[in-house]
Enzyme design. Structure first.
Site, PDB file in Angstrom:
ATOM      1  N   THR A 133       0.873  -1.182   0.000  1.00  0.00           N
ATOM      2  CA  THR A 133       0.000   0.000   0.000  1.00  0.00           C
ATOM      3  C   THR A 133       0.910   1.232   0.000  1.00  0.00           C
ATOM      4  OG1 THR A 133      -0.180  -0.194   2.413  1.00  0.00           O
ATOM      5  CG2 THR A 133      -1.975  -1.098   1.092  1.00  0.00           C
TER       6      THR A 133
ATOM      7  N   LYS B 104       3.848  -7.022   3.762  1.00  0.00           N
ATOM      8  CA  LYS B 104       3.573  -5.590   3.552  1.00  0.00           C
ATOM      9  C   LYS B 104       3.286  -4.914   4.872  1.00  0.00           C
ATOM     10  CE  LYS B 104       0.239  -3.523   3.043  1.00  0.00           C
ATOM     11  NZ  LYS B 104      -0.642  -2.777   4.002  1.00  0.00           N
TER      12      LYS B 104
ATOM     13  N   THR C  15      -5.746  16.187   2.152  1.00  0.00           N
ATOM     14  CA  THR C  15      -5.612  17.594   1.757  1.00  0.00           C
ATOM     15  C   THR C  15      -4.450  17.780   0.787  1.00  0.00           C
ATOM     16  OG1 THR C  15      -4.220  17.901   3.702  1.00  0.00           O
ATOM     17  CG2 THR C  15      -6.539  18.476   3.910  1.00  0.00           C
TER      18      THR C  15
ATOM     19  N   GLU D  19       5.824   4.015   8.541  1.00  0.00           N
ATOM     20  CA  GLU D  19       5.446   5.299   7.961  1.00  0.00           C
ATOM     21  C   GLU D  19       6.366   6.432   8.404  1.00  0.00           C
ATOM     22  OE1 GLU D  19       0.892   6.000   6.757  1.00  0.00           O
ATOM     23  OE2 GLU D  19       1.444   5.985   8.864  1.00  0.00           O
TER      24      GLU D  19
ATOM     25  N   ASN E 133      -0.025  11.133   7.886  1.00  0.00           N
ATOM     26  CA  ASN E 133      -1.283  10.804   8.555  1.00  0.00           C
ATOM     27  C   ASN E 133      -2.166  12.003   8.832  1.00  0.00           C
ATOM     28  OD1 ASN E 133      -1.267   7.867   8.967  1.00  0.00           O
ATOM     29  ND2 ASN E 133       0.700   8.345   9.913  1.00  0.00           N
TER      30      ASN E 133
ATOM     31  N   THR F 173      -2.814  -2.491   6.684  1.00  0.00           N
ATOM     32  CA  THR F 173      -2.049  -3.279   7.544  1.00  0.00           C
ATOM     33  C   THR F 173      -1.020  -4.264   7.197  1.00  0.00           C
ATOM     34  OG1 THR F 173      -3.742  -3.150   8.955  1.00  0.00           O
ATOM     35  CG2 THR F 173      -2.433  -5.042   9.196  1.00  0.00           C
TER      36      THR F 173
END
EC number: 2.3.1.35
Lengths: 411, 411
Positions: free
Chosen positions: B161, B187, B411, B284, B406, B198
Site C-alpha cells: 500500500t 507488507k 488535503t 510510515e 497521517n 495493515t
C-alpha cells in the site's frame, strides 16, 4: 457527572491561594537553563498544618521527591508547605537524589519554622541529572520571602516546563452556609498518559475535612479526571497530585457521612477535571483538545478502555491535526481497546455528524465532518450499544511541533 | 536465537515462488485509485494442496477476508491458492463484505479448478468501502493467467500500500539431505496509511509438514517476530500471516519429533523475522530501525514488555529521530512497561555506549552516543539484572513525515 454544578461558583483568576490561609510564590532560580529567565522554584504554605492527601505515578521508576513526599505524608497525614522545582526531575539520581529532595524539605521547613515532614517536595524536568542544590537553596530562600496571598499565579508559572499556558482554577461552594473555596494549579505537557503522567497537580482548600476521607476523595476523582487524559502514552516518573485542606473555612469537619459531602467532592472533581483538561489541551505541540465520549458499554471500565484508546491513538491524533474524517481509525481503536464490543453495533459521531451506524459507514457531508474536526475541542461520540455504562477521556492532536519538541528536548 | 543460522542459506532475490511447486503473479486492476497504475491484485497458487496455517489480528473488528479465510482454513487445514488485493481493506463492510470475500474465493477457485475452501483471501486498504467487484474479478482473471514460477516479485509488489519497498525473502536448509526452501512476502505494519490497514505476511515452503505442527510453529515464531514490531501502536483490522507447505521437497513429513524439526523452525523464524524487521524499518515516515534488546528479565514475557514499551514509546521514537541521547526516556519506558523491575539495577546502553548503570546516569561521551543514534539500526540494550530471560523488539523513529502522511492525507 457534576449534578449540582450550578452550586459551584468559579472564582475569577483563582488558583492555589484563593482559599483562606494559603500563600505562595514562584521565582527564577536558574534551574531550567542556568539563566534566571524563567520562574522555576515555587513555594506554597498554609497558615496552619493541613490535612493532606496524595496520589503518585504508577511508573515503577519513581523520582526521589515522590518517595520523600510519600514517606512524610503517610507518616503525618498533614502538609503545611509544598516546594516545587521545574527544569530538573531529580529522577534516576540514586541516593544523592533522595538526600537532595530531603534537603529541599529541610530548607523549606527551616524558613517557615515547621517540621520538615510537613513539607511536600515535587520536581519536574530532565531525568538523570543531579539538582543544582546551590541554586535550589537560593530559590527556596527567595521564594519563601516573597510568598503572598496572591502568589498563586507565580506558583502556577514556576511549575511549568514545556507548558505554553499556566493552569490554575478555583471554585467556591457553600457548606453549612459557610463559603468553602477549592483552588488548584497543575502542569503537564509531555509523558502524559492515564495513570498519572508528567503531571503535577496541587489543590488547596480551606475546608475542614478528615484526612482519610480526603485521600479517598482524591483517589476517586483522580480516576475520573487526571487518569483520563493522555498526550503521548508515556507515563512519567514524577507524577503527583497533592491536596491540602487547612480548615480555615470554619465548617464542621467533612467526611462521607456529612450531608454536603457529595457537593464538596463534586467541587473537588470540578477543579481536578479543569486542570486535567487544561493539561491535555496544552499537550506538547497540541493545537486542539480531543474529547472521546463513549456510552453503551458493558461497564465503566470498558467505556474507559475505548475512550482512552481513541484519544491515545496516533492515527486518531494525526487525523484531528489534519481535520481528516477517518472514522475507520475510530473503529480500529474501538476494536483494539480490549473492551467487550460487537463490531456490528458500533455507532460513531464526529461532533454532531453521525459517520457510522452498526459498524458500517453512513452517507454524511464530508465538509461538515471536516468543520467538526476543526473545532476545539474535537468531540468523538461512540455508542457501543452493548450496555449502559459510559466514560469520557481527553487527549490532544499529534503535530509536527510534538516531534520537534521531543526530537531535541534537552538542547 | 538462530543457533544453526549458518546452516540457513539465503536465496538471492528469493520470494514466495522460490520453493518448488508455487506460481504467483501481481497485476494492476484499478483498485487503488481507479487507474491501473499500480499492481493491486495478487494471486499465489501451489501445484498441489498445501498444509496451511494462519494467524490473525487480535483486533475485535476483523475484516471480511479474515473471517472467510479463517473459516475455510479451520475446516480444511489446507490451502492451494491465495488471492490478495491492496487499495481496499473490505473491513467494516457488513454482510456484503463477507459475500465479496467469498466471491473472491470462488473466482480464484474456478480459474484454478480447485475447491473454494482451498483459497485464502486477504485485503488491505481503505476501511469501510465496498470492493469494486468488477475490477477485482478482472484482476483475478488476469493475474491467474499470468502466474509463473518467477512471479513472486510481482506478488510482493501487488500487496503493497504505502510501503516504500517490497518485502520478500527466501532461505534454504537441508533436511534429510534434501533441499527445503522457505519463501515469504510481506507488507506494511500498523495502520500504515490513514485509511490503510495493515500487515500481511505470506510464507511458502516445499517442505512436507503436519498441519498441526505447522500451525504451532507459526504461532511460536510469530510471537517472536511479527508480534515484536510496532510502527504506531495501532492494531489493524486486517492483519494476517499465512503459511503454505506443499511437500514438493520430498522430505518425510516434518513434526516436532523429527530430528531436524528445530532447524526447519529456525529457518521459518528467519524468514518471518526478516519480513518483520523490513516492515518496521519501512514504517510510515521512518528514517531508521530501532532495535531494543532486553536481558536479565525474570521472564521472557517481562523482557518482551520492556522491549516493546521502548520501541513503542513516542518519546523514545522522537529522541531517535532527533539523535538525542535522552536515556531517561528509556528508564521511563522500563518503569511503565509493567515488567518486574528494580530501578536501582537497570543498566542501559545506546549502541556500544553504556549510559546508565544501576538506574543512574554515567559519564559518557555525548558525541559518541549521538553517533550511535545516527546509525541504522539504532540499538538500545537494557539489562534489568533481576533474572536471565531476554527478548528483542523492533520499531522505527517518529518523524515529521509520519505526522504529514497521517495528518494531511486528504488535503
Amino acid at each position: 457527572m457534576l449534578k449540582t454544578e450550578k452550586k459551584i461558583q468559579v472564582v475569577e483568576n483563582g488558583g492555589v491561594t484563593a482559599p483562606k490561609g494559603y500563600k505562595a510564590a514562584g521565582v527564577p532560580a536558574g534551574i531550567k537553563n542556568g539563566k534566571k529567565e524563567k520562574k522555576d522554584v515555587a513555594v506554597l504554605v498554609s497558615e496552619v498544618p493541613a490535612a493532606a492527601a496524595g496520589v503518585y505515578t504508577t511508573n515503577a521508576v519513581q523520582a526521589a521527591p515522590l518517595l520523600v513526599t510519600k514517606a512524610s505524608l503517610e507518616k503525618t497525614g498533614l502538609l503545611q508547605a509544598v516546594v516545587v522545582n521545574s527544569g530538573n526531575a531529580n529522577a534516576c539520581t540514586g541516593e544523592q537524589g533522595i538526600k537532595d529532595a530531603e534537603e529541599m524539605q529541610e530548607l523549606t521547613a527551616k524558613v517557615f519554622q515547621i517540621d520538615k515532614e510537613l513539607v511536600g517536595v515535587a520536581s519536574t524536568g530532565v531525568i538523570g541529572v543531579l539538582l543544582p542544590m546551590d541554586r535550589i537553596s537560593e530559590g527556596i530562600a527567595e521564594a519563601s520571602r516573597k510568598v503572598s496571598g496572591d502568589g498563586g499565579v507565580d506558583f502556577a508559572r514556576a511549575i511549568m516546563t514545556t507548558d505554553l499556558v499556566k493552569k490554575e482554577v478555583a471554585v467556591q461552594v457553600e457548606i453549612e452556609g459557610k463559603v468553602v473555596t477549592i483552588g488548584g494549579a497543575g502542569k503537564g505537557s509531555g509523558m502524559i498518559h492515564p495513570n498519572m503522567a508528567t503531571m503535577l497537580g496541587f489543590i488547596t482548600t480551606d475546608a475542614a475535612i478528615e484526612q482519610a476521607a480526603l485521600q479517598a476523595a482524591l483517589r476517586q476523582i483522580t480516576n475520573r479526571t487526571f487518569n483520563r487524559i493522555t498526550v503521548d502514552g508515556d507515563t512519567s516518573t514524577n507524577d503527583m497530585v497533592l491536596v491540602l485542606a487547612n480548615g480555615q473555612a470554619g465548617n464542621d469537619t467533612l467526611n462521607p457521612g456529612h450531608e454536603e459531602w457529595p457537593l464538596f467532592v463534586e467541587a473537588l472533581e470540578y477543579v481536578a477535571l479543569h486542570l486535567a483538561k487544561a493539561i491535555a489541551r496544552d499537550g506538547e505541540g497540541a493545537t486542539r483538545l480531543i474529547v472521546a465520549e463513549v456510552c453503551g458499554a458493558r461497564s465503566e471500565e470498558d467505556a474507559e478502555k475505548v475512550a482512552k484508546t481513541i484519544v491515545g491513538s496516533s492515527l486518531v491524533k494525526t487525523a484531528v491535526f489534519g481535520a481528516d474524517a477517518n472514522w475507520g481509525r475510530l473503529m480500529m481503536a474501538v476494536g483494539r481497546s480490549g473492551a467487550e464490543v460487537d463490531p456490528n453495533r458500533v455507532d460513531i459521531w464526529i461532533g454532531s455528524i453521525q459517520v457510522a451506524a452498526n459498524g458500517m459507514g453512513m452517507e454524511y457531508d464530508e465538509a461538515e465532518a471536516t468543520l467538526e474536526l476543526q473545532k476545539d475541542p474535537v468531540v468523538f461520540k461512540v455508542n457501543l450499544n452493548v450496555g449502559h455504562a459510559d466514560a469520557t477521556a481527553y487527549g490532544c492532536d499529534l503535530t509536527y511541533e510534538y516531534v520537534k519538541i521531543n526530537g531535541s528536548y534537552r538542547t
